[in-house]
Design a protein around this motif. Structure first.
Motif: not given
Length: 949
Positions: A691, A713, A751, A756, A777, A780
C-alpha cells in the motif's frame, strides 16, 4: 522485440516506491526505535497530547523484583500495554504507573540463598539492607526488559512498595481498618511454612498430591466412662478395652490431642473384635462399620455390633490419651465433645481434636474451654512438652514413628498410605502445617460500621457491581469469599513493613487508629527501617498521649511484619489516590490466580477502609503451558525464555503472539509456536509495504469521492468499514485474539487474495493521474491510515515505522502514531447493505478461480491472464448483479483477459487459453493488441499511456 524496448516499457510502468523495507530486521530496528522514544520522552509526550481528555486508569499489579522477566510477564505486561495504547488512541488520557513488590519472602529467600549460613549471624537491619539492594537491582533489570517489549509507562517514577511514601499509604489504610474494629490479635491455628518459618496466607499456598500415612487409633476410655457405655449397652464384654476409635491423616498432631468429637445427631455403635490378641469394643459411627472392618482386615464374622445410640450421649465422657501421660495444658481435656461438622464420608465418625493444629478443631474447642495447645516450634520441630520419643523431631517426618509407638501399645488398629491434595508453601515448596501462634488478623465477619454489614457480606454484595472478564471470574471469587477465613496479616520475617504494634511488660498491646497514623507519618518521612532504629517516643512523638497502663519507659515495639499481600493490596490508595486518580480505577488485569491473591486482597482493605471496591473491571488471563498442555519448567526442558525469544524474533513478534492466543485459557507456548507468527507478521508487513509503495505519487488533494470510485474500490472501502467496526468492538471487549484474526484475515483475504492482486494492472499500467488509479490510491490511503492505527497497539514498533513512512497521513502534526486517534467507521458507507450483493459476486469469482486452477494444473495456461472465460448463468438475479457490476469489472476482478456472459438453463463456467495476442506491457491477452501502428505489440490502453508519456 529488442531488449532495449522491453526495458523501455518497464520504465513506463508506475512501479511501487517506498522507504518501508520488506525485511523487518526487528532485532536491529527495535532498539533504535527505543532510543528515539527515549529522546522524545514518548510517555510524557503522549500524555501531553491527551491533556484535556477524559482519564482511563489501568492499575498495574506489582510483580516481584526478584529475577529476569519470563513469558508470564510478557503476557501480562503486553496485554496491559495493548489496553493502554488502544484506550489512548480511542481518545483517553491513560496513565500507566508500573509497580514492583519489593518486600516479602520471595526477595528475602533469594538473599538467604546468596548469603547462606552467614545470614543467621546478621542483624535484622543488615538483612533488610541486602534485600533492598537486591530488589532495587531487579527493578532496574526488569524496567529495561519491559521497555524492550515496547511498553510505555512512567518508568522514571514507578511505585515501589519499599518507598516511604508507599509504606505510609499502607499504614493509613491499616489505621482505618483498626478504627473500624476489623483488626485483632489472637492465638489460633494458621498455615505455617516450616521451610520459611513464617505464617502464610491462603494466597501463598499451592496444592500438590502427596502420600500421607492415615491411621485408625483406639483411645481407651476411663473406668467411669466404661460404666456409662455399659449402661448404654455399648460395652458388654468385661475382657474388652472400651475405646473411642479415631482416624487421622496427620498422626503427628496426636500428641496435641485434647478431645474427640462426635456428631450429636448421628447413630453410633460399639464394634467388638480382637486385634493382635487384644479384645476391643470401639465406638464408631454406625455408617462406618464396613469401612472400618475392611481397613482393619476384619471379616464379617470377626466382629459384633451393638445397638445404636445417638452421638449426644457421649458428650463429656472421658478417655485416656494413647501415649501422653500428663496433660500439658492447665485446662481440662480428654473428653468427648459434640460438633455438627463431623460426617461419615470417611474415617470412623469420631474425630480427634487438636485445637492448636486445625481450624475446625479450634472453633469446636472454643465452645468447651479447651486450651489452644501447639507443641511445635517455628522450625517445625516438637518442643519439650511432648513425650520423649518424639521430642525435637520434625513433625513432617514423625508419622511412622508415632504409628510404631501406637502399635507397640496395641492401640493402632490400621495404618496405610493414601494420596491426597495437600497445601504447600509457594516459596519453599514444602508441605505446610496448621500451627497455633499469636498473629494479627483482619476479621471478615466483623461489621464495618459505616456499611452496617460484615466485610465478607460487603464484598459479596459489591463484586456483583464489578465487570468480570471472563464472566466466570465473579463466580470464582464469590466462592472464595464465601468460605475464606479471617486474614492472617502478620509474618515472622525481616524484610517488610513492620506492623505498628507496641507492647508493655504485661503483654498489653497499644495499637489504635491514632497511634497507627503517627507511625505512618514517621515512616513516610524516614522509611520503615526507622521502626528498628528509633524509640517509641521518637516514632509516636513526645506529644502523643499514651493510654492508661502504658509509659514511655515500658513501651516496646513488636517486630512482626505485614503480609506482603496486604502491602500490595493497598496500592489503590498508596499509588492511585495519592497521585490524584479516582478510585475505583477502571481496570485491574492479572493472572487468574489473583482471584485468591491481589484482586481479593485489594478488595478487602478497600471495603474495610472506604466501603468501595477499588476496581470497576477485573480481567484475568491464563498461564503458559507447553505444546502438550504441561506446566513449563526449566527442569522439564519445556521452558521458553522470554529474553531469548525477544532477541531471536523481536518484541513485535512476541506481542503478535500474545494478541493471537485466547488469553482467557492457559496458552500453549513454544519457540515453534512463536516462530510461526513470523509468517503472519510478514503478511501484515507486506500488506503495508504494498500500500505504501503504490501511493508515493498521491496526495489527499487527488482524492476521488466515494460516489465516483470504481466498483471494486467501493467494495474495498466497504470492507474497510467492516474491519474498523469489528476491530474496535474486539478491542472494547478485550478480545485481542479477534483483533489479530480480523487484521490477519483482512490482509490475507480481502487485500492480498483479492484487492491488491486486482489492482496491480491499473496501478502499474494506467496513466499515473487517471481516475482509475486515483480511485484506487484514495482507497489505499484510507486503508493504510486505518490499518496502521489499528495494529499499533499490538505492533508498536512496526506501527511507528509505517507511520513515519506514510506521507499522506491526515494527522500530520503528531510526534508518534501512538498519539493518533483510531479510525471511525464512515457511516455514509453502508457496508451491511452491500454485503449480500458482493457475497454473490465473490462466490462466482471463486467458482471461476477453481476452473482456472484446473487449467493451470493441466498446464493449459501459465497464468490467469492468459484465460478467456465463458459464464452461463441461470440465476436472473446473479446475471443482473454481474451486468450491473460490469463485465469488464468482473473480468478484472478475476484477473483474466476476457469474460463472456451468457444466459442458460444452469450455471456453467468454462475457460480456455485466449486466442488474442499478448500485450508486452500489461501482459493481458486482448483483441486491441496491434491496433496502434506506432506500438504494434501493445494494447490500446498501454499504447495511449506510452504515446503520451
Amino acid at each position: 522485440m529488442s531488449e532495449k524496448k522491453k526495458k523501455g516499457y518497464r520504465d513506463t510502468l508506475n512501479l511501487p516506491k517506498t522507504s518501508f523495507s520488506m525485511k523487518a530486521n526487528l532485532t536491529q530496528r527495535e532498539p533504535q526505535q527505543h532510543k528515539a522514544w527515549k529522546k522524545q520522552k514518548i510517555y510524557d509526550t503522549i500524555l501531553a497530547a491527551r491533556e484535556d481528555a477524559p482519564t482511563y486508569t489501568l492499575h498495574d499489579g506489582p510483580p516481584y523484583a526478584n529475577g529476569d522477566i519470563h513469558m508470564g510477564h510478557v503476557i501480562n505486561k503486553v496485554l496491559k500495554d495493548i489496553v493502554v495504547k488502544y484506550k489512548t488512541m480511542a481518545g483517553f488520557k491513560v496513565p500507566y504507573i508500573p509497580g514492583w513488590d519489593c518486600h516479602g519472602l520471595p526477595i528475602e529467600v533469594k538473599v538467604m540463598q546468596e548469603l547462606g549460613e552467614k545470614i543467621r549471624e546478621m542483624p535484622k537491619l543488615e538483612i533488610r539492607k541486602r534485600c533492598k539492594k537486591y530488589a532495587s537491582k531487579f527493578v532496574k533489570v526488569q524496567t529495561k526488559q519491559f521497555k524492550s517489549l515496547g511498553i510505555f509507562g512512567d518508568f522514571d517514577n514507578p511505585y515501589l512498595t519499599l518507598k516511604p511514601q508507599y509504606e505510609q499509604g499502607i499504614l493509613e489504610i491499616f489505621a482505618e481498618l483498626i478504627g473500624n474494629g476489623l483488626v485483632y490479635k489472637q492465638l489460633k491455628p494458621i498455615h505455617w511454612s516450616v521451610g520459611c518459618e513464617t505464617a502464610l496466607a491462603d494466597a501463598e499456598l499451592e496444592y500438590k498430591d502427596i502420600p500421607s500415612l492415615s491411621v485408625y487409633v483406639n483411645f481407651p476410655v476411663t473406668d467411669e466412662t466404661r460404666k456409662k457405655l455399659a449402661d448404654l449397652n455399648l460395652v458388654t464384654d468385661d475382657d474388652a478395652t472400651a475405646s473411642f476409635m479415631i482416624w487421622t491423616t496427620t498422626p503427628w498432631t496426636l500428641t496435641a490431642n485434647l478431645a474427640v468429637a462426635v456428631n450429636p445427631k448421628l447413630d453410633y455403635v460399639s464394634m467388638t473384635y480382637t486385634k493382635e490378641g487384644r479384645k476391643f469394643s470401639s465406638i464408631i459411627a454406625a455408617e462406618r462399620v464396613e469401612a472400618v472392618a475392611q481397613a482393619a482386615g476384619l471379616e464379617q464374622g470377626d466382629y459384633t455390633i451393638s445397638d445404636p445410640v445417638k452421638g449426644c450421649e457421649f458428650e463429656g465422657l472421658r478417655y485416656e490419651h494413647p501415649f501422653v501421660e500428663t496433660n500439658p495444658t492447665d485446662k481440662d481435656a480428654y473428653f468427648a465433645i459434640c460438633a455438627d461438622y463431623v460426617t461419615t464420608e470417611d474415617g470412623t465418625g469420631v474425630v480427634h481434636i487438636a485445637p492448636g493444629h486445625g481450624v475446625e478443631d479450634y472453633v469446636a474447642a472454643q465452645n468447651y474451654g479447651l486450651a489452644v495447645y501447639s507443641p511445635v516450634m517455628d522450625n517445625g520441630r516438637y518442643d519439650n512438652t511432648v513425650p520423649a520419643f518424639i521430642k525435637g523431631k520434625s513433625v513432617l517426618k514423625v508419622d511412622p514413628i508415632v504409628a510404631d509407638h501406637l502399635s507397640e501399645k496395641d492401640l493402632l488398629v490400621a495404618a496405610k498410605e493414601i494420596t491426597h491434595s495437600y497445601p504447600h508453601c509457594w516459596r519453599s515448596k514444602t508441605p505446610v502445617i496448621f500451627r497455633a501462634t499469636e498473629q494479627w488478623f483482619v476479621s471478615v465477619d466483623n461489621q464495618v460500621p459505616k456499611a452496617g454489614k460484615s466485610l465478607r457480606n460487603l464484598a459479596l454484595e459489591q463484586i456483583g457491581d464489578v465487570q468480570w472478564v471472563p464472566q466466570w471470574g465473579e463466580k470464582r471469587i464469590r466462592g472464595m469469599l464465601e468460605s475464606r477465613p479471617d486474614w492472617c496479616i502478620s509474618r515472622q520475617r525481616a524484610w517488610g513493613l513492620p506492623i505498628p504494634a507496641f507492647l508493655n511488660s504485661d503483654g498489653d498491646t497499644l495499637m489504635t487508629k491514632e497511634s497507627c497514623l503517627r507511625v505512618a507519618e514517621h515512616i513516610g518521612k524516614k522509611g520503615s527501617d526507622s521502626w528498628f532504629i528509633d524509640s517509641p517516643k521518637e516514632i509516636l512523638g513526645e506529644d502523643f498521649e499514651l493510654p492508661e497502663g502504658f509509659t514511655w519507659d515500658d513501651l516496646h515495639k513488636e517486630e512482626n511484619i505485614f503480609d506482603v499481600w496486604f502491602e500490595s493490596g493497598c496500592s489503590w490508595h498508596s499509588v492511585m489516590r495519592k497521585r490524584g486518580y479516582d478510585v475505583p480505577v477502571d481496570l485491574y488485569l492479572e493472572g487468574s490466580d489473583q482471584h485468591r491473591g491481589w484482586f481479593q486482597l485489594s478488595l478487602l482493605p478497600a471495603l474495610g477502609a472506604i466501603q468501595q471496591a477499588p476496581f470497576k473491571t477485573v480481567l484475568t488471563h491464563g498461564f503458559t503451558v507447553d505444546e502438550k498442555g504441561m506446566k513449563q519448567s526449566k527442569s522439564l526442558g519445556n521452558y521458553v525464555s522470554a529474553l531469548e525469544e525477544i532477541q531471536k524474533y523481536g518484541a513485535d513478534i512476541l506481542r503478535l503472539w500474545v494478541s493471537s492466543v485466547n488469553y482467557q485459557e492457559d496458552m500453549r507456548c513454544s519457540d515453534e509456536l512463536i516462530g510461526r507468527l513470523s509468517d503472519a507478521y510478514r503478511k501484515i508487513r507486506n500488506t503495508l509495504r504494498y500500500l505504501l509503495g503504490n501511493v508515493k505519487d498521491y496526495d489527499r488533494s487527488m482524492a476521488v469521492p466515494y460516489e465516483k470510485m470504481l466498483p471494486v474500490d467501493k467494495w474495498a472501502m466497504q470492507q474497510l468499514q467492516k474491519l474498523i467496526s469489528k476491530v474496535r468492538l474486539a478491542y472494547e471487549d478485550f478480545a485481542f485474539h479477534r483483533v489479530f484474526g480480523l487484521v490477519y484475515n483482512f490482509c490475507t483475504v480481502q487485500m492480498s487474495s483479492i484487492y491488491m492482486d486486482v489492482l496491480k494492472d491499473r496501478l502499474y499500467c494506467d496513466k499515473p493521474d487517471s481516475i482509475s488509479r486515483r480511485s484506487a490510491q484514495t482507497v489505499m490511503v484510507e486503508i493504510l491510515e486505518a490499518m496502521i492505527k489499528l495494529i499499533s497497539p499490538v505492533l508498536v514498533h512496526t506501527g511507528e515505522e509505517a507511520w513515519a513512512a506514510f506521507e499522506q497521513k491526515s494527522e500530520t502534526d503528531l510526534p508518534t502514531v501512538h498519539a493518533a486517534t483510531l479510525p471511525d467507521v464512515n457511516e455514509s458507507i453502508n457496508w451491511q447493505a452491500e454485503e449480500a450483493r458482493w457475497d454473490k459476486i465473490m462466490t462466482l469469482r471463486d467458482d471461476v478461480l477453481r476452473v482456472l486452477e484446473g487449467l493451470r494444473q493441466e498446464q493449459a495456461i501459465a497464468s490467469n491472464q492468459e484465460a478467456s472465460v465463458t459464464i452461463t448463468i441461470d440465476d436472473e438475479e446473479l446475471y443482473s448483479t454481474i451486468e450491473e457490476l460490469g463485465v469488464d469489472t468482473f473480468t478484472s476482478l478475476c484477473i483474466v483477459s476476457e469474460v463472456k456472459l451468457e444466459k442458460g438453463d444452469k450455471l456453467d463456467i468454462s475457460a480456455a487459453k485466449s486466442d488474442h495476442p499478448k500485450c508486452e506491457r500489461c501482459w493481458n491477452y486482448l483483441p486491441s493488441v496491434g491496433h496502434d501502428t506506432d506500438q504494434p505489440d501493445l494494447c490500446i490502453r498501454c499504447a495511449e499511456v506510452v504515446n503520451h508519456a
